[in-house]
Design a protein around this motif. Sequence first.
Motif, short mmCIF file in Angstrom:
data_model
loop_
_atom_site.label_atom_id
_atom_site.label_comp_id
_atom_site.label_asym_id
_atom_site.label_seq_id
_atom_site.Cartn_x
_atom_site.Cartn_y
_atom_site.Cartn_z
N SER A 521 0.81 -1.22 0.00
CA SER A 521 0.00 0.00 0.00
C SER A 521 0.84 1.27 0.00
N ALA A 522 2.18 1.14 0.07
CA ALA A 522 3.03 2.32 0.13
C ALA A 522 3.19 2.92 -1.27
N PRO A 523 3.35 4.23 -1.39
CA PRO A 523 3.51 4.86 -2.70
C PRO A 523 4.88 4.62 -3.30
N VAL A 524 5.86 4.24 -2.52
CA VAL A 524 7.23 3.98 -3.00
C VAL A 524 7.70 2.70 -2.35
N PRO A 525 8.71 2.04 -2.90
CA PRO A 525 9.25 0.84 -2.26
C PRO A 525 9.80 1.17 -0.87
N LEU A 526 9.56 0.27 0.07
CA LEU A 526 9.97 0.48 1.46
C LEU A 526 11.13 -0.44 1.80
N ASP A 527 12.14 0.14 2.45
CA ASP A 527 13.30 -0.62 2.92
C ASP A 527 13.08 -0.96 4.39
N LEU A 528 12.35 -2.03 4.65
CA LEU A 528 12.01 -2.45 6.02
C LEU A 528 13.00 -3.51 6.47
N GLN A 529 13.60 -3.30 7.61
CA GLN A 529 14.56 -4.23 8.20
C GLN A 529 14.09 -4.61 9.60
N THR A 530 14.30 -5.88 9.96
CA THR A 530 13.87 -6.38 11.26
C THR A 530 14.99 -7.21 11.88
N SER A 531 14.89 -7.39 13.19
CA SER A 531 15.81 -8.27 13.91
C SER A 531 15.10 -8.75 15.16
N LEU A 532 15.57 -9.88 15.72
CA LEU A 532 14.97 -10.43 16.93
C LEU A 532 16.03 -11.20 17.69
N VAL A 533 16.22 -10.87 18.98
CA VAL A 533 17.14 -11.59 19.86
C VAL A 533 16.36 -12.02 21.10
N VAL A 534 16.75 -13.16 21.66
CA VAL A 534 16.04 -13.75 22.78
C VAL A 534 16.94 -13.69 24.01
N CYS A 535 16.34 -13.28 25.15
CA CYS A 535 17.02 -13.25 26.44
C CYS A 535 16.45 -14.36 27.32
N PRO A 536 17.30 -15.17 27.93
CA PRO A 536 18.77 -15.10 28.02
C PRO A 536 19.48 -16.00 27.01
N GLN A 537 18.79 -16.53 26.04
CA GLN A 537 19.40 -17.47 25.09
C GLN A 537 20.50 -16.79 24.27
N ASP A 538 20.24 -15.61 23.71
CA ASP A 538 21.23 -14.92 22.88
C ASP A 538 22.09 -13.96 23.70
N ALA A 539 21.52 -13.32 24.69
CA ALA A 539 22.26 -12.37 25.53
C ALA A 539 21.48 -12.21 26.83
N ALA A 540 22.22 -11.80 27.91
CA ALA A 540 21.58 -11.70 29.22
C ALA A 540 21.75 -10.32 29.84
N SER A 541 22.21 -9.33 29.07
CA SER A 541 22.35 -7.98 29.60
C SER A 541 21.70 -7.00 28.64
N THR A 542 21.39 -5.83 29.15
CA THR A 542 20.71 -4.82 28.34
C THR A 542 21.57 -4.38 27.18
N SER A 543 22.81 -4.04 27.45
CA SER A 543 23.68 -3.55 26.37
C SER A 543 23.93 -4.61 25.32
N GLU A 544 24.13 -5.87 25.73
CA GLU A 544 24.38 -6.93 24.76
C GLU A 544 23.15 -7.21 23.91
N LEU A 545 21.97 -7.16 24.49
CA LEU A 545 20.75 -7.37 23.72
C LEU A 545 20.59 -6.29 22.66
N LEU A 546 20.82 -5.03 23.03
CA LEU A 546 20.70 -3.94 22.05
C LEU A 546 21.76 -4.06 20.97
#
Length: 579
Positions: A521-546
């Motif tokens: 529905s957008a008037p121009v092509p959209l460059d949408l990027q996503t990411s997902l990390v799981v705590c504590p599996q991928d990281a266990a601190s705020t800075s590491e998760l970000l």
Amino acid sequence: MNHLTRRDALAAEAAPAPSTRPGAGEPDALLTAREQAVFTLLSSHPGRLYARADILERVWGLEFGGDERVVDAYVNRVRRKLEGRSDLRIETVRGAGYRCVPADDGPGADPLPVGATRLLELVGEYGTSPAGILRALLDSVGSVPGVGGVALLRGQPGAAQVVAAVGSCPVSWPPPPVPAADASAWVAGGPAPEGIRVAGGVPALLLPLPTAAGSRLVLAFAGRPGAVWEADTRALLCALARPAVGALRRALEAQAEREAHRLLSEQVQALEARALKARQDSGALLALTHLLEDARSVPEILNVSLPVLAELAGTDACAAWFPRPGGPAGAALHRTGLPVGTPDWSGSPALPGDLTVEIGEQTLTLRPFGTHGTATREASLLLPVAARCVALALTQTTLLRALERSALTDEYTGLGNRQAFLADLHAEVAFSGRHGARFAVALVDLGNIRYLNATSGYAGGNDLISRLARTLQGVTRAEDRAYRLNGATFALLLRLPPDPGGAVRGWQDRLGAALTQLRQSAPVPLDLQTSLVVCPQDAASTSELLRLALRHLSPAPLPASLPDAADQSPESQWPAHDG
């Protein structure tokens, strides 16, 4: 009296008074200072009767705490030292006290009438109340024919006030006439021998009492109907009544002192009660201010303030509510802090005891009330001050909550802002570390927002950002939260079950489908990027998760099957753009 008290009282005397030559009314040179003070008091008013309490108060002082029988010891010592040395002697009036009389009033002097002597004995037996003295006087004149009663009157305009009366006396008396300066007795109504007829033909003999100026006290002998009093009868009554005059005067003074003491005691008790109540109210108000400092919400403020308001209002409970038709009371607490049931007062008219608290654009009503028909007490003067304290605390809390919401909310999208995201992320990390719970941090970024602003204008870019925010809100669950970090970058906190594999794949599929619809529905092509990390599996601190979430940003994957255009809701269609 305790022998130690007698010994201490006698030892407390001063040195003997300076030597004086004995004469009329003068003490002997051997009198001590205390003995001379007793003799001076009695001899300064010959004939005046002094009770032991009077002598103690005037000679020993109000602070004396011993037995009043010490007066007897001193009087006996003065008598022994003055015997044959003074023109005055100290006479004992049984049951009443002591007085000074001329020394020649001894066995060779004219004795008192037998009735008067008996009267003194009766006065000692009947006590010191005016009614008791009148009863003794009536008993002493029982042999006088025609006497039915005796009364003590106080002259008043219009009618005499009866202070005390015994026997057969009229209920009401006319005002007694003002006697001449030298008159000691007169017959009411004039000099007629038979006296005046009052209250059904009752004769009355009136005797003025020498008291304080303006008091106009009168001793009245009331005769039986038809009685005739000759001059000798009136003289006998006067002679018999004369010894009772001093006792009546003393009884009235004592009665006035007792009444003044009673009134003073009541006033002192009332002032003490008011002072105690003021201290209690001040303490309650001070405690309320401390409690309000620790309260952090409107319910907490009401929980700590309603019992104090009920106490200051003199009632058992207090209710608070925001008036609205059909709405129940917001809170109602007993002064003990326990909740109580109340009627539905919302929409009811205001009562005289109601207190209103303005909180921004809303009005909170506070109503103290009694439970189970209990009577209310007098409200404290500090009640309005306490209500203002509650109003200030509620206003401050409401404004603070509004500022917090404003500081943690994105103004344009209504989502949480960067500060809210970081605060919630710290809380989730702490909860996960303490309880082993799992959650995910997801980022969604629109990379070509600048290109969109350049081609479609800032209005088109803002519309797309708002559309993306609604899209993320549509795919989150009730326990998930979405945030706008900056520009076109969004973050989500997702609660996960113990086995997060299926939940993560399901989330990615929902997000991919929603973003695909947004792209279409957008008037121009959209460059949408996503990411997902799981705590504590991928990281266990705020800075590491970000850090991991930013590093793993990649183009959003397309779902395995796209929804048909016919299945898209009208709201999902991007509006035509003229750019």
